[in-house]
Design a protein around this motif. Structure first.
Motif, short mmCIF file in Angstrom:
data_model
loop_
_atom_site.label_atom_id
_atom_site.label_comp_id
_atom_site.label_asym_id
_atom_site.label_seq_id
_atom_site.Cartn_x
_atom_site.Cartn_y
_atom_site.Cartn_z
N ALA A 42 0.84 -1.21 0.00
CA ALA A 42 0.00 0.00 0.00
C ALA A 42 0.87 1.26 0.00
CB ALA A 42 -0.93 0.00 1.22
N VAL A 43 1.99 1.22 0.74
CA VAL A 43 2.92 2.36 0.78
C VAL A 43 3.52 2.60 -0.61
CG1 VAL A 43 5.19 3.12 1.63
CG2 VAL A 43 3.50 2.22 3.23
N VAL A 44 3.97 1.55 -1.28
CA VAL A 44 4.56 1.67 -2.62
C VAL A 44 3.53 2.27 -3.58
CG1 VAL A 44 5.52 0.41 -4.60
CG2 VAL A 44 6.18 -0.24 -2.28
N LEU A 45 2.30 1.77 -3.49
CA LEU A 45 1.24 2.21 -4.41
C LEU A 45 0.87 3.67 -4.18
CD1 LEU A 45 -0.81 1.35 -6.58
CD2 LEU A 45 -2.37 0.70 -4.73
N TRP A 46 0.62 4.06 -2.91
CA TRP A 46 0.11 5.40 -2.65
C TRP A 46 1.19 6.46 -2.56
CZ3 TRP A 46 -4.16 5.67 -4.55
CH2 TRP A 46 -5.06 4.60 -4.48
N SER A 47 2.45 6.04 -2.54
CA SER A 47 3.52 7.04 -2.64
C SER A 47 3.97 7.17 -4.09
CB SER A 47 4.70 6.64 -1.75
OG SER A 47 5.34 5.48 -2.26
N SER A 48 3.23 6.54 -5.01
CA SER A 48 3.58 6.52 -6.45
C SER A 48 5.01 6.03 -6.65
CB SER A 48 3.40 7.91 -7.08
OG SER A 48 2.10 8.37 -6.83
N LYS A 49 5.35 4.95 -5.95
CA LYS A 49 6.66 4.28 -6.01
C LYS A 49 7.82 5.15 -5.51
CE LYS A 49 5.35 1.04 -9.59
NZ LYS A 49 5.66 0.46 -10.89
N ARG A 50 7.49 6.20 -4.75
CA ARG A 50 8.55 7.03 -4.15
C ARG A 50 9.30 6.20 -3.09
NH1 ARG A 50 7.05 12.39 -0.67
NH2 ARG A 50 8.99 12.59 0.48
N PHE A 51 8.54 5.36 -2.36
CA PHE A 51 9.16 4.47 -1.37
C PHE A 51 8.99 3.04 -1.87
CE2 PHE A 51 7.49 8.18 0.94
CZ PHE A 51 8.69 8.69 1.40
N GLN A 52 10.13 2.34 -2.06
CA GLN A 52 10.12 1.00 -2.64
C GLN A 52 10.49 -0.03 -1.58
OE1 GLN A 52 9.33 0.28 -5.78
NE2 GLN A 52 10.06 1.86 -7.18
#
Length: 300
Positions: A42-52
């Motif tokens: 969910a973090v990867v998705l909603w940060s637009s891949k800013r956090f991988q």
């Protein structure tokens, strides 16, 4: 009780985080471990891949993004009690800004400029989720054994930035300003970000200064404004509950976290899947990067 507009998919982040918390704190959990995989996706998705998941990021970038995104997803606004995050993490401060006249002007011209409205003290009331502490620059010289001495600084020296009287110069491409910061309200949890990295045109530098800090009964009352101190604020003592450390080079280094298990009073060090017990005295010797303090329940 959160009213969500139709098609609000960002709320998935809140749900995944809530699920992770409930799994972690479930007293009847069948397994002794919990996987945060759905939450990380969910973090990867909603940060637009800013956090991988595959790349190491900067904890302060992630923490500020995560807290603000959760706050917005819970329909929080600028009001202090508009979400659970602002209720526990939001503090208030006043920023006093004073514009500095150009150095090349003579005294008469400077006096004329200082009399104008543009050069008078400007006061701005603002909120904060975390406080940025500036480290003093490390010494450039080595000792007689040709080794760099690792400098040390006291936490209270860093907090002096927020006492309302210490001034610091800030430069923009055309103007210089002097700023003073005065804390007007302390939150239940105080997050301190110790700024270790500075970027210049060519490379990223790290300041290795060790910060000396007590684990318990840290008094943040000294950085409250004088008017707030006069209001008989008693609950100004805080205990450390979490500490994030950066080890190694600025780009290739790694992070560790120290967490207090409040139920048994034991500190644990975590790095990826490795969890070990650690003595509190060892925590103060590390290159601390982010600290989280909780207000003492019995300080009054």
């Amino acid at each position: 009780h959160v009213k969500r507009p139709p098609g609000d998919s960002m709320f998935t982040l809140v749900q995944r985080f809530g699920e992770l918390m409930r799994k972690m704190w479930n007293p009847r959990n069948f397994k002794a471990h919990v996987s945060p995989h759905e939450m990380l996706q969910a973090v990867v998705l909603w940060s637009s891949k800013r956090f991988q998941i595959t790349e190491q990021g900067d904890p302060i970038d992630f923490l500020s993004w995560f807290l603000n995104t959760l706050h917005r997803a819970l329909k929080g606004n600028k009001q202090p009690n508009s979400s659970i995050l602002y209720k526990i993490f939001l503090g208030e401060m006043q920023i006093y800004t004073r514009k500095i006249p150009p150095v090349e002007l003579d005294d008469t011209a400077k006096a004329q400029l200082l009399a104008t409205d543009e050069y008078k003290d400007q006061v701005e009331h603002t909120n904060f989720i975390y406080l940025t502490c500036d480290l003093p620059p490390p010494p450039l010289f080595t000792d007689e054994f040709r080794e760099n001495i690792i400098p040390q600084v006291n936490l209270y020296q860093l907090l002096g930035k927020f006492n309302g009287s210490a001034e610091k110069e800030y430069k923009t491409y055309k103007d210089n300003f002097m700023k003073r910061f005065e804390i007007t309200r302390l939150p239940q949890f105080i997050i301190l970000y110790i700024k270790r990295f500075t970027k210049n045109t060519f490379f990223l530098e790290k300041n290795p200064t060790i910060v000396n800090f007590p684990i318990k009964n840290v008094d943040f009352g000294d950085i409250l404004g004088m008017r707030q101190r006069d209001k008989d604020v008693k609950d100004t003592k805080y205990n450390l509950v979490a500490n994030i450390v950066h080890d190694g080079d600025p780009k290739k280094g790694t992070y560790r976290a120290h967490i207090l298990h409040k139920a048994n009073g034991q500190w644990y060090e975590m790095q990826d899947l490795h969890v070990t017990e650690i003595l509190p005295q060892m925590i103060t010797l590390t290159e601390s990067y982010i600290q989280i303090y909780e207000r003492c329940a019995d300080s009054s």
